[in-house]
Design a protein around this motif. Structure first.
Motif, PDB file in Angstrom:
ATOM      1  N   SER A 270     -73.650  11.209   8.915  1.00  0.00           N
ATOM      2  CA  SER A 270     -72.062  10.289   9.488  1.00  0.00           C
ATOM      3  C   SER A 270     -71.853   9.761   8.404  1.00  0.00           C
ATOM      4  CB  SER A 270     -71.942   9.991  10.669  1.00  0.00           C
ATOM      5  OG  SER A 270     -72.563   8.623  11.211  1.00  0.00           O
ATOM      6  N   PHE A 271     -69.634   9.643   8.704  1.00  0.00           N
ATOM      7  CA  PHE A 271     -69.425   8.754   8.062  1.00  0.00           C
ATOM      8  C   PHE A 271     -69.777   7.316   8.150  1.00  0.00           C
ATOM      9  CE2 PHE A 271     -67.140  12.552   7.172  1.00  0.00           C
ATOM     10  CZ  PHE A 271     -67.660  12.966   6.094  1.00  0.00           C
ATOM     11  N   ALA A 272     -70.571   6.815   9.592  1.00  0.00           N
ATOM     12  CA  ALA A 272     -70.538   5.774  10.135  1.00  0.00           C
ATOM     13  C   ALA A 272     -70.760   4.180   9.153  1.00  0.00           C
ATOM     14  CB  ALA A 272     -71.165   5.252  10.839  1.00  0.00           C
ATOM     15  N   GLY A 273     -69.964   2.993   8.529  1.00  0.00           N
ATOM     16  CA  GLY A 273     -70.063   1.922   7.713  1.00  0.00           C
ATOM     17  C   GLY A 273     -69.237   2.819   6.492  1.00  0.00           C
ATOM     18  N   LEU A 274     -68.702   3.463   6.254  1.00  0.00           N
ATOM     19  CA  LEU A 274     -67.755   4.100   5.373  1.00  0.00           C
ATOM     20  C   LEU A 274     -66.317   2.948   4.380  1.00  0.00           C
ATOM     21  CD1 LEU A 274     -67.116   5.403   2.835  1.00  0.00           C
ATOM     22  CD2 LEU A 274     -65.356   7.051   4.165  1.00  0.00           C
ATOM     23  N   GLN A 275     -66.238   2.884   5.873  1.00  0.00           N
ATOM     24  CA  GLN A 275     -65.052   1.641   5.606  1.00  0.00           C
ATOM     25  C   GLN A 275     -65.121   0.207   4.905  1.00  0.00           C
ATOM     26  OE1 GLN A 275     -61.548   1.478   8.509  1.00  0.00           O
ATOM     27  NE2 GLN A 275     -61.233  -0.680   8.036  1.00  0.00           N
TER      28      GLN A 275
ATOM     29  N   VAL B 226     -62.438  11.548   3.130  1.00  0.00           N
ATOM     30  CA  VAL B 226     -61.849  11.387   2.334  1.00  0.00           C
ATOM     31  C   VAL B 226     -60.413  11.084   1.842  1.00  0.00           C
ATOM     32  CG1 VAL B 226     -62.962  13.655   1.665  1.00  0.00           C
ATOM     33  CG2 VAL B 226     -60.799  14.229   2.472  1.00  0.00           C
ATOM     34  N   THR B 227     -59.838  10.434   2.811  1.00  0.00           N
ATOM     35  CA  THR B 227     -58.315   9.791   2.181  1.00  0.00           C
ATOM     36  C   THR B 227     -58.472   8.580   2.112  1.00  0.00           C
ATOM     37  OG1 THR B 227     -57.597  11.902   3.955  1.00  0.00           O
ATOM     38  CG2 THR B 227     -55.830   9.757   3.572  1.00  0.00           C
ATOM     39  N   LEU B 228     -60.085   7.940   2.679  1.00  0.00           N
ATOM     40  CA  LEU B 228     -60.208   7.039   3.236  1.00  0.00           C
ATOM     41  C   LEU B 228     -60.420   6.548   1.964  1.00  0.00           C
ATOM     42  CD1 LEU B 228     -59.891   3.842   4.783  1.00  0.00           C
ATOM     43  CD2 LEU B 228     -62.555   4.631   5.693  1.00  0.00           C
ATOM     44  N   VAL B 229     -61.508   7.244   1.705  1.00  0.00           N
ATOM     45  CA  VAL B 229     -61.791   6.916   0.074  1.00  0.00           C
ATOM     46  C   VAL B 229     -61.197   7.012  -1.070  1.00  0.00           C
ATOM     47  CG1 VAL B 229     -63.337   7.644  -1.604  1.00  0.00           C
ATOM     48  CG2 VAL B 229     -64.599   7.672   0.233  1.00  0.00           C
ATOM     49  N   CYS B 230     -60.535   8.010  -0.753  1.00  0.00           N
ATOM     50  CA  CYS B 230     -59.591   8.052  -2.565  1.00  0.00           C
ATOM     51  C   CYS B 230     -58.339   6.903  -1.918  1.00  0.00           C
ATOM     52  CB  CYS B 230     -58.907   9.483  -2.464  1.00  0.00           C
ATOM     53  SG  CYS B 230     -60.349  10.577  -2.600  1.00  0.00           S
ATOM     54  N   SER B 231     -58.222   6.670  -1.067  1.00  0.00           N
ATOM     55  CA  SER B 231     -56.355   5.829  -0.779  1.00  0.00           C
ATOM     56  C   SER B 231     -57.381   3.871  -1.068  1.00  0.00           C
ATOM     57  CB  SER B 231     -55.859   6.257   0.206  1.00  0.00           C
ATOM     58  OG  SER B 231     -56.980   5.526   1.905  1.00  0.00           O
TER      59      SER B 231
END
Length: 284
Positions: free
Chosen positions: A190-195, A240-245
């Motif tokens: 998953s993407f857990a912890g990405l933020q 991807v939007t989170l990472v790129c923004s």
């Protein structure tokens, strides 16, 4: 100075002088370990992008207003892996040296190594964010170290411990999963912890690599190494939007589309839409 390709991704036709992001394709798949065909990915994304709108209702932004140039595909010497990586490194380096962001369309995942090397040379403090089904941390694959199954291990050899952040990983051999702790940050499934990761890396230059097989093959069957149990399109779009923004992306890539394994064209449309959302999210 680079020139626009004749056929561009959507409306990414800004001249070199105005561009902040420069797209280019790396049509290479000579180290593919299962089903080949990713060399056709970049061309398919560009060609079939005309089925998409340039406007994103998710972000209320339009690529017509974005400072993006499409420089087309590199003409790579298929069969000479080291020469291919060097040509990719030179292209990405030229873009970085001019103060622009390279955005590479693969191709198999090994192409990341060339663009990464250029970014690392320009930004020695670089970190990497990696979305993928596969760990890509093998020391070698069937005795070959320059393989798409080893690309993140090769990047680690430059970056060292703690500077690679992996998400969505659900496949690899036992040694990869045993080696990962203490060397890379791996979030399985998953993407857990990405933020939280992006908050920790605020202001740090990032190389962002997206292997589209992070998606579940029910969403994205057009890939050479389909791995059931992946994320949904909406989960990937948001990530991807989170990472790129939020991240300081200095270079990035999207790879591993094999368009002919999905004759419906859905996988290519998915890839194009992810590229569109990434480009728009990086607009300042």
């Amino acid at each position: 100075m680079l020139r626009n390709n004749v056929e561009t991704f959507l409306c990414c036709d800004k001249p070199w002088e105005e561009a902040r992001t420069v797209l280019f394709g790396a049509p290479f798949d000579s180290t593919t370990s299962f089903r080949p065909g990713t060399r056709f990915g970049s061309g398919a994304i560009r060609r079939e992008s005309y089925g998409l709108e340039s406007y994103s209702p998710y972000q209320d932004r339009d690529l017509e207003e974005a400072a993006v140039m499409d420089a087309g595909d590199l003409e790579l010497p298929i069969g000479d892996t080291r020469a291919v990586l060097e040509q990719i490194r030179e292209q990405a380096g030229k873009i970085l040296a001019a103060g622009r962001r390279p955005f590479m369309l693969g191709g198999e995942h090994l192409v990341t190594l060339g663009a990464f090397q250029a970014a690392y040379q320009a930004y020695p403090e670089l970190h990497m964010i990696h979305f993928d089904a596969h760990a890509d941390l093998r020391q070698d694959y069937l005795g070959v170290q320059l393989s798409h199954a080893c690309v993140l291990r090769r990047c680690w050899e430059s970056l060292g411990d703690g500077r690679i952040h992996q998400f969505g990983i659900r496949s690899g051999d036992r040694e990869e999963f045993r080696w990962a702790p203490g060397h890379v940050h791996m979030q399985r499934f998953s993407f857990a912890g990405l933020q939280e990761t992006l908050e920790q890396l605020q202001g740090v230059p990032l190389y962002f690599t997206v292997d589209l097989d992070v998606l579940d093959p029910s969403v994205f069957p057009g890939t050479g190494t389909p791995e059931p149990g992946g994320v949904s399109f909406e989960e990937l779009r948001k990530a991807v939007t989170l990472v790129c923004s939020r991240g300081r992306i200095v270079a990035c890539d999207v790879n591993e589309l094999s368009p002919h394994y999905d004759t419906s064209g859905v996988s290519t449309a998915v890839a194009g839409k992810i590229v569109r959302e990434m480009l728009l999210a990086m607009e300042e």
